[in-house]
Write an enzyme that holds these catalytic residues in place. Structure first.
Site, short mmCIF file in Angstrom:
data_model
loop_
_atom_site.label_atom_id
_atom_site.label_comp_id
_atom_site.label_asym_id
_atom_site.label_seq_id
_atom_site.Cartn_x
_atom_site.Cartn_y
_atom_site.Cartn_z
N HIS A 48 -78.70 21.65 42.55
CA HIS A 48 -77.90 20.56 41.95
C HIS A 48 -78.70 19.26 41.84
CE1 HIS A 48 -77.31 18.43 45.77
NE2 HIS A 48 -77.35 19.63 46.30
N HIS A 95 -94.24 22.07 34.13
CA HIS A 95 -94.16 23.53 34.22
C HIS A 95 -93.69 23.90 35.62
CE1 HIS A 95 -96.20 27.76 33.97
NE2 HIS A 95 -94.87 27.82 34.04
O1 JB2 Z 1 -103.42 23.07 19.79
C1 JB2 Z 1 -103.26 24.29 19.68
C2 JB2 Z 1 -103.66 25.21 20.69
N1 JB2 Z 1 -104.26 25.06 21.91
C3 JB2 Z 1 -104.40 26.31 22.43
N2 JB2 Z 1 -102.65 24.81 18.57
C4 JB2 Z 1 -102.46 26.15 18.40
N3 JB2 Z 1 -101.85 26.58 17.30
N4 JB2 Z 1 -102.84 27.05 19.35
C5 JB2 Z 1 -103.43 26.56 20.47
N5 JB2 Z 1 -103.90 27.20 21.55
C6 JB2 Z 1 -103.84 28.65 21.71
O2 JB2 Z 1 -102.82 28.96 22.62
C7 JB2 Z 1 -105.09 29.27 22.28
O3 JB2 Z 1 -106.05 29.53 21.28
C8 JB2 Z 1 -104.54 30.57 22.89
O4 JB2 Z 1 -104.58 31.63 21.95
C9 JB2 Z 1 -103.09 30.22 23.20
C10 JB2 Z 1 -102.86 30.13 24.71
O5 JB2 Z 1 -102.84 31.45 25.15
P1 JB2 Z 1 -103.35 31.88 26.63
O6 JB2 Z 1 -103.29 33.36 26.67
O7 JB2 Z 1 -104.63 31.17 26.90
O8 JB2 Z 1 -102.29 31.29 27.65
P2 JB2 Z 1 -100.78 30.96 27.40
O9 JB2 Z 1 -100.74 29.53 27.09
O10 JB2 Z 1 -100.16 31.89 26.44
O11 JB2 Z 1 -100.09 31.23 28.80
C11 JB2 Z 1 -100.50 30.50 29.92
O12 JB2 Z 1 -99.40 29.72 30.36
C12 JB2 Z 1 -98.25 30.49 30.70
C13 JB2 Z 1 -97.15 29.55 31.08
C14 JB2 Z 1 -100.93 31.54 30.95
O13 JB2 Z 1 -101.45 30.91 32.07
C15 JB2 Z 1 -99.74 32.38 31.35
O14 JB2 Z 1 -100.08 33.27 32.38
C16 JB2 Z 1 -98.59 31.49 31.80
N6 JB2 Z 1 -97.44 32.31 32.16
#
Ligand code: JB2
Length: 212
Positions: free
Chosen positions: A140, A149
């Site tokens: 609450h 996050h």
């Molecule tokens: O400015 C951006 C940008 N910056 C990073 N614009 C666009 N369109 N895409 C962007 N990205 C892209 O986000 C990166 O190139 C990458 O493909 C994607 C981030 O994917 P990644 O697999 O590195 O992590 P995530 O952000 O999907 O997940 C993280 O955060 C979650 C909360 C991981 O640590 C997960 O395990 C976690 N659960």
């Protein structure tokens, strides 16, 4: 949420969000990712149609964005995506898994993302572009700032506040009334029993200051 969405980012968090959007029956126009290697691929069954420049092919009034750039630790990358597109007049969709439990009076600000099994108790506020990840529980009157996050399995007791840009790591526990400042890093599994000042990292049981 009735408008179609464009998902920003094509990684693991994107797949989690796309699952929720599918469960909610939301039309996904595409995924954009700045990594050229991902273009032409699909993520969660949706094509990666290009980079951020693609978004401007869709007028801001007819689409909502979903920020799938997650954060691990205190990183400006996710907040940068949100603020950049806001400056261009775009709006972000709230994404709420059907299995999340959310009190009727809880306030979810623009772009808040509430994942599977999360619990948001009465009197809580979740700030803009913040993530309440899988099975996180906030009790609450918790106040979650913008661009925060709260990682999977976190437990916040009542009246806890988490400042802008902070990261509360997987499985951390925060006891009632604790104030966590801005841009703090709470390590996975930490048990936080006293306030954490802006920019400080803490770890351990009980949590003690460590370098960020
Ligand atoms: O400015 C951006 C940008 N910056 C990073 N614009 C666009 N369109 N895409 C962007 N990205 C892209 O986000 C990166 O190139 C990458 O493909 C994607 C981030 O994917 P990644 O697999 O590195 O992590 P995530 O952000 O999907 O997940 C993280 O955060 C979650 C909360 C991981 O640590 C997960 O395990 C976690 N659960």
């Amino acid at each position: 949420m009735s408008e179609p969405v464009i998902v920003i980012g094509a990684g693991g968090h994107a797949r989690v969000l796309l699952d929720v959007l599918r469960l909610r029956g939301v039309e996904v126009l595409g995924v954009v990712d700045n990594d050229c290697a991902k273009r032409g691929q699909t993520v969660g069954g949706v094509p990666v149609t290009g980079g951020d420049e693609e978004v401007q092919n869709h007028p801001a009034h007819g689409v909502r964005l979903v920020n799938a750039v997650g954060t691990v630790g205190v990183s400006p990358q996710r907040s940068g995506v949100f603020e950049r597109f806001k400056q261009h007049g775009y709006r972000f969709a709230e994404v709420i898994h059907p299995s999340a439990t959310i009190a009727a009076d809880a306030v979810l600000c623009e772009g808040a993302q509430i994942m599977a099994g999360a619990i948001v108790q009465t009197g809580c506020r979740v700030g803009r572009n913040s993530i309440l990840n899988t099975r996180a529980s906030i009790d609450h009157d918790c106040e979650i700032g913008d661009h925060v996050h709260v990682a999977p399995g976190v437990t916040l007791s009542g009246n806890v506040s988490v400042g802008e840009g902070s990261h509360v790591g997987t499985g951390a526990t925060v006891i009632q009334g604790v104030r966590i400042g801005r841009h703090c890093l709470i390590a996975a599994g930490a048990v936080v029993v006293r306030d954490v000042l802006d920019g400080v990292g803490v770890a351990g049981v009980p949590a003690r200051e460590v370098g960020v």
